[in-house]
Design an enzyme around this catalytic site. Structure first.
Site, PDB file in Angstrom:
ATOM      1  N   LYS A  54       0.837  -1.211   0.000  1.00  0.00           N
ATOM      2  CA  LYS A  54       0.000   0.000   0.000  1.00  0.00           C
ATOM      3  C   LYS A  54       0.871   1.260   0.000  1.00  0.00           C
ATOM      4  O   LYS A  54       0.599   2.203  -0.739  1.00  0.00           O
ATOM      5  CB  LYS A  54      -0.925  -0.006   1.224  1.00  0.00           C
ATOM      6  CG  LYS A  54      -2.036  -1.050   1.126  1.00  0.00           C
ATOM      7  CD  LYS A  54      -2.775  -1.239   2.433  1.00  0.00           C
ATOM      8  CE  LYS A  54      -3.739  -2.415   2.347  1.00  0.00           C
ATOM      9  NZ  LYS A  54      -4.420  -2.716   3.614  1.00  0.00           N
ATOM     10  N   GLN A  98      -4.343  -1.222   9.822  1.00  0.00           N
ATOM     11  CA  GLN A  98      -4.193  -2.521   9.167  1.00  0.00           C
ATOM     12  C   GLN A  98      -4.793  -3.623  10.045  1.00  0.00           C
ATOM     13  O   GLN A  98      -4.480  -3.732  11.226  1.00  0.00           O
ATOM     14  CB  GLN A  98      -2.694  -2.805   8.904  1.00  0.00           C
ATOM     15  CG  GLN A  98      -2.436  -4.096   8.168  1.00  0.00           C
ATOM     16  CD  GLN A  98      -3.048  -4.140   6.764  1.00  0.00           C
ATOM     17  OE1 GLN A  98      -3.026  -3.151   6.027  1.00  0.00           O
ATOM     18  NE2 GLN A  98      -3.595  -5.288   6.391  1.00  0.00           N
ATOM     19  N   ASP A 121     -10.717   3.167   4.227  1.00  0.00           N
ATOM     20  CA  ASP A 121     -10.998   1.735   4.041  1.00  0.00           C
ATOM     21  C   ASP A 121     -12.497   1.488   3.884  1.00  0.00           C
ATOM     22  O   ASP A 121     -12.911   0.408   3.453  1.00  0.00           O
ATOM     23  CB  ASP A 121     -10.495   0.943   5.265  1.00  0.00           C
ATOM     24  CG  ASP A 121      -9.238   0.144   4.953  1.00  0.00           C
ATOM     25  OD1 ASP A 121      -8.957  -0.080   3.766  1.00  0.00           O
ATOM     26  OD2 ASP A 121      -8.545  -0.256   5.908  1.00  0.00           O
TER      27      ASP A 121
END
Ligand code: NDP
Length: 296
Positions: A54, A98, A121
């Protein structure tokens, strides 16, 4: 029939090029670069790999990023304090925690601590709720990436029977909502299956579009699908393989060889959905920087 390949790597490359150009235009207009703050708790090897991918992608498209690491012993209070600090920092556009988190931390609690306007997200209940009722929202990256693939390959969903195997909050549930939506996208009749679904084949065999996100290698085999089905295999599973340098092979949730003989389209693993997930994160971060979803 032998399926045509849905090339996620190629489409993700195109998407990232578009984001790179948009970032350039954004900077040319006198704005600062978008900024993604990543929070990584502990030292899970797979999480390290995902965060690495990412942050590399961010740099490639001109998004600035920083990874804040916390030990796996961090308390919920300390972690949330860090998130609140990022929420209050105007130079941070997007925040990504994460997952998975160590077992003493509740991912629900932690996600809810993120300002939903920075939730790139798309996991915050505010974004999931707004998605459900058709309001602008950050859309979860994997489902959003799947829709980009459908768009690129002109694969229609309207009026189709879409079957989703897996009901997680990050893939199965949001993709089922998007597929079933009556407004801008989806318009499919949607069935969602999970561990307690009796006779999985009874559902998968009737799918025009089959999305598999269960985290179970080879769960779906050729005899479980009908001719012409479009198959999106979200699963990423490490299967021990002594012939490989790393000691494992990555496989999806579908038995690729038998399923692709009957499908019209199929995503490979790797190189299918995975690269799209990262590309959509870039897109969401740019939307956050532009305050496109939640104008000030
Ligand atoms: P979760 O473990 O959170 O959820 C799995 C879901 O599948 C659950 O709803 C579970 O049911 C269901 N399930 C498990 N076994 C079966 C079964 N035998 N039959 C039917 N349903 C079953 O996983 P995620 O959604 O996070 O991820 C799924 C897979 O996708 C993983 O392999 C993951 O690595 C991969 N992934 C890939 C991404 C990408 O970018 N390509 C992004 C995110 C995930 P129940 O609810 O009853 O427990």
């Amino acid at each position: 029939m032998s399926a045509k390949i849905i090339d996620g790597k190629k489409v993700a490359g195109i998407t990232r090029d578009e984001v790179r150009q948009d970032v350039e235009d954004w900077l040319d207009a006198g704005n600062r670069p978008p900024f993604l703050q990543v929070l990584l708790v502990g030292n899970d090897p797979a999480s390290n790999v995902y965060v690495g991918a990412k942050t590399r992608a961010c740099k490639e498209v001109g998004i600035e990023t920083d990874t804040h690491r916390l030990p796996d012993t961090v308390s919920a209070k300390e972690l949330k304090k860090t998130i609140h600090r990022f929420n209050d920092d105007d130079s941070i556009d997007g925040i990504l925690v994460q997952l998975p988190l160590p077992s003493h931390l509740s991912s629900h609690d932690v996600i809810e601590a993120i300002d939903h306007k920075k939730d790139v997200d798309g996991f915050h209940p505010m974004n999931v709720g707004r998605l459900t009722v058709g309001q602008p929202s950050f859309r979860s990256c994997t489902p959003a990436g799947i829709f980009e693939l459908f768009k690129y390959y002109s694969i229609p969903t309207k009026g189709k029977h879409a079957v989703v195997v897996g009901a997680s909050n990050i893939v199965g549930r949001p993709i089922s909502i998007m597929l079933s939506k009556e407004d801008s996208e989806g318009k499919a009749t949607t069935t969602i299956c999970h561990k307690y679904t009796k006779d999985l084949t009874a559902h998968t065999i009737s799918a025009d579009i089959l999305i598999v996100a269960a985290g179970q290698p080879n769960l779906v085999k050729g005899e479980m699908v009908k001719e012409g089905v479009v198959v999106v295999d979200v699963g990423i599973n490490r299967v021990a393989d002594e012939t490989k340098e790393k000691g494992y092979t990555l496989v999806g949730d579908c038995h690729f060889e038998s399923v692709q003989e009957k499908a019209s389209w199929i995503t490979p693993v790797p190189g299918g959905v995975g690269p799209m997930t990262v590309a959509m994160l870039m897109k969401n971060t740019l939307l956050a920087a532009k305050r496109s979803i939640y104008p000030e």
